[in-house]
Write an enzyme that holds these catalytic residues in place. Structure first.
Site, PDB file in Angstrom:
ATOM      1  N   GLU A 135     -12.780  -0.405  -0.519  1.00 13.16           N
ATOM      2  CA  GLU A 135     -12.714   0.976  -0.020  1.00 13.16           C
ATOM      3  C   GLU A 135     -13.917   1.734  -0.529  1.00 13.16           C
ATOM      4  OE1 GLU A 135      -9.277   3.421  -0.511  1.00 13.16           O
ATOM      5  OE2 GLU A 135      -7.881   1.836   0.069  1.00 13.16           O
ATOM      6  N   TRP A 159     -13.917   3.073   4.138  1.00 12.23           N
ATOM      7  CA  TRP A 159     -12.680   3.815   4.320  1.00 12.23           C
ATOM      8  C   TRP A 159     -13.022   5.069   5.122  1.00 12.23           C
ATOM      9  CZ3 TRP A 159      -7.714   2.671   3.694  1.00 12.23           C
ATOM     10  CH2 TRP A 159      -6.787   3.694   3.914  1.00 12.23           C
ATOM     11  N   HIS A 210       0.861  -1.192   0.000  1.00 13.05           N
ATOM     12  CA  HIS A 210       0.000   0.000   0.000  1.00 13.05           C
ATOM     13  C   HIS A 210       0.896   1.239   0.000  1.00 13.05           C
ATOM     14  CE1 HIS A 210      -4.245   1.487   1.155  1.00 13.05           C
ATOM     15  NE2 HIS A 210      -3.542   2.529   0.725  1.00 13.05           N
ATOM     16  N   ASN A 217      -2.467  -2.256  -3.682  1.00  9.07           N
ATOM     17  CA  ASN A 217      -3.542  -1.302  -3.477  1.00  9.07           C
ATOM     18  C   ASN A 217      -3.488  -0.235  -4.561  1.00  9.07           C
ATOM     19  OD1 ASN A 217      -5.686  -0.102  -1.527  1.00  9.07           O
ATOM     20  ND2 ASN A 217      -4.364   1.624  -2.058  1.00  9.07           N
ATOM     21  N   GLU A 218      -4.538  -0.188  -5.381  1.00  9.91           N
ATOM     22  CA  GLU A 218      -4.729   0.868  -6.371  1.00  9.91           C
ATOM     23  C   GLU A 218      -3.467   1.199  -7.170  1.00  9.91           C
ATOM     24  OE1 GLU A 218      -8.360   3.275  -4.157  1.00  9.91           O
ATOM     25  OE2 GLU A 218      -6.391   4.230  -4.289  1.00  9.91           O
TER      26      GLU A 218
END
Length: 486
Positions: free
Chosen positions: A377, A423, A141, A185-186
């Protein structure tokens, strides 16, 4: 039922009004969680052998983060995780998502393991299980070890192997208890904001660095999945997460805006998804990706990019409105800010548009071989003011209620979405925005580290206990309970 939703902003809900549903409508096996990330919460940035990360470095740059803030203390989750998990348990959550700080476990990014750092995550997993919270572990992350950035970071193809080795270190220690793993993550955010726009760590602004980092992250996404699968028991579920936004043209029917929207969708919503499915990059819609293929592709990469994930994490906050732009050659498109369009928006400047969640769940589930989906999220940042021992936050509560209504709508329309993670559990360090935006269900006083459950958190608790979605009573509950949890 008790319903005070008439006092909530009308923009959060469809014309028919706020949704009416209960937890039972989602079924008995639905996962109810909250999410957090290491750099945003842990603090303890130099304790017990932890090495520096690119975010430790980036926050030292003048003007990189608002008000010059940083995550060296953050919400002190490293020392206060038991308190925060107690709050999650009291809220009725069934799942807790967290990330591991790569430089806390491998201070140099590779090589010797920092046993004290790994021990912290061992204790954290056990603390989750003791509270009947299923732990969901995110391998990466955004906090790449500084030592690896010195070797090129995500622009260096070696990062694929570095991440796979790191993932196996975690799997060997925690795989006997953690049943849900997420590789990245993203990735579009950390490669785009970090290597093209320069507004996140490591702060680069270079098209070549972006294309290299994007390709290597796509490879690492798959290779990390293979590394975990090789090291973990067969029953363990392996996924990854994608940032996404429902996209609409600024001028519907305008050929240039319609084409720009398709290109933006290819970059923002499809870039990391389709290679994992074995479909390759969306070059037909985004011809500029031919530069990536020419410069960074190697024989066999088509196969290396694909991995059969058990689930995808869908991370959505808003929609974006797209118009043609001749000044951005990668996608020839720009996003029209919500403020400029005069629509309701959050403290992040993001449009209040909960329907985006349903639309993106439907878009991803439409792939013929899509895995199960989880909303890993979803949340909103609004101004919070402590009042009478509590934190009344009607806007966040309304957003949460509307978002859950859209998830339920997707389920009723046939989408296999099996969980929702708000989130975030507590307010935290919000990257380049510092400590200004507050997303938490729990308010944090950053001077004292005192925690106070917001009215949205009390509403979430009541909803998980079976109260209808429109029911509130949060202020009364807060007053009866005394409000604060320190």
């Amino acid at each position: 039922m008790t319903d005070d939703s008439s006092a909530l902003p009308a923009a959060f809900f469809p014309p028919s009004g706020p949704p009416a549903f209960t937890r039972a409508d989602f079924g008995p096996d639905f996962h109810w969680g909250a999410a957090a990330a290491a750099y945003q919460t842990e603090g303890a940035w130099q304790l017990q052998g932890k090495g520096p990360s690119i975010w430790d470095d980036f926050t030292r740059r003048r003007g990189a983060v608002r008000r010059g803030e940083h995550g060296r203390v953050a919400t002190d989750f490293y020392h206060r995780h038991a308190t925060d998990l107690d709050l999650a348990q009291a809220m009725g959550l069934t799942d807790f998502r967290f990330s591991v700080a790569w430089p806390r476990v491998l201070p140099s990014g590779t090589g010797p393991v920092n046993r004290r750092g790994l021990d912290f995550y061992d204790r954290l997993v056990d603390a989750c299980l003791e509270r009947d919270l299923r732990p969901w572990l995110t391998v990466y992350h955004w906090d790449l070890p500084s030592a690896l950035q010195a070797q090129g970071g995500w622009a260096n193809r070696s990062v694929v192997g570095w991440l796979a080795d790191y993932a196996q270190v975690l799997a060997r220690r925690l795989g006997d208890r953690v049943q849900h793993w997420m590789v990245l993550n993203e990735p579009m955010v950390f490669v785009g904001a970090g290597h093209l726009l320069g507004v996140h760590a490591p702060g680069r602004r270079h098209l070549g660095a972006f294309l290299a980092a994007a390709h290597h992250a796509t490879l690492a996404q798959a290779e990390g999945g293979r590394a975990l699968r090789a090291a973990l028991p067969a029953a363990v579920r392996i996924g990854t997460t994608f940032s996404c936004s429902y996209l609409t043209p600024h001028r519907p029917g305008n050929a240039r805006d319609e084409a720009a929207t398709r290109r933006a969708d290819a970059l923002l919503n499809r870039f990391f998804v389709e290679p994992a499915l074995g479909l390759g990059y969306p070059v037909a819609e985004l011809p500029a990706l031919r530069w990536l293929l020419e410069r960074y592709y190697k024989p066999g990469d088509d196969q290396r990019l694909a991995f059969d994930f058990d689930f995808w994490g869908v991370q959505n906050y808003t929609r974006e409105v797209v118009r043609f732009s001749p000044w951005l050659p990668l996608q020839w498109a720009t996003l029209v800010p919500a403020k400029q369009r005069g629509v309701p928006h959050t403290d992040m400047g993001w449009e209040v548009y909960p329907e985006s969640i349903c639309q993106m769940l439907k878009q991803y589930s439409a792939y013929s071989n899509a895995p199960q989906l989880f909303v890993t999220e979803s949340g909103s940042a609004f101004p919070d003011v402590k009042t009478d021992g509590g934190v009344p936050d009607a806007q966040r509560r309304a957003y949460l209620q509307a978002a859950l209504g859209q998830v339920l709508r997707a389920r009723r329309e046939g989408v296999d979405v099996a969980g929702y993670f708000a989130w975030t559990l507590t307010d935290n360090f919000e990257w380049a925005e510092g400590y200004g935006p507050r997303f938490g269900l729990v308010h944090v006083d950053y001077e004292t580290q005192a925690r106070t459950v917001k009215d949205s958190g009390l509403w979430y608790r009541d909803f998980l206990r079976g109260a209808p979605a429109g029911a509130s009573g949060a202020a009364a509950q807060r007053q009866a309970a005394g409000g604060a949890a320190d």
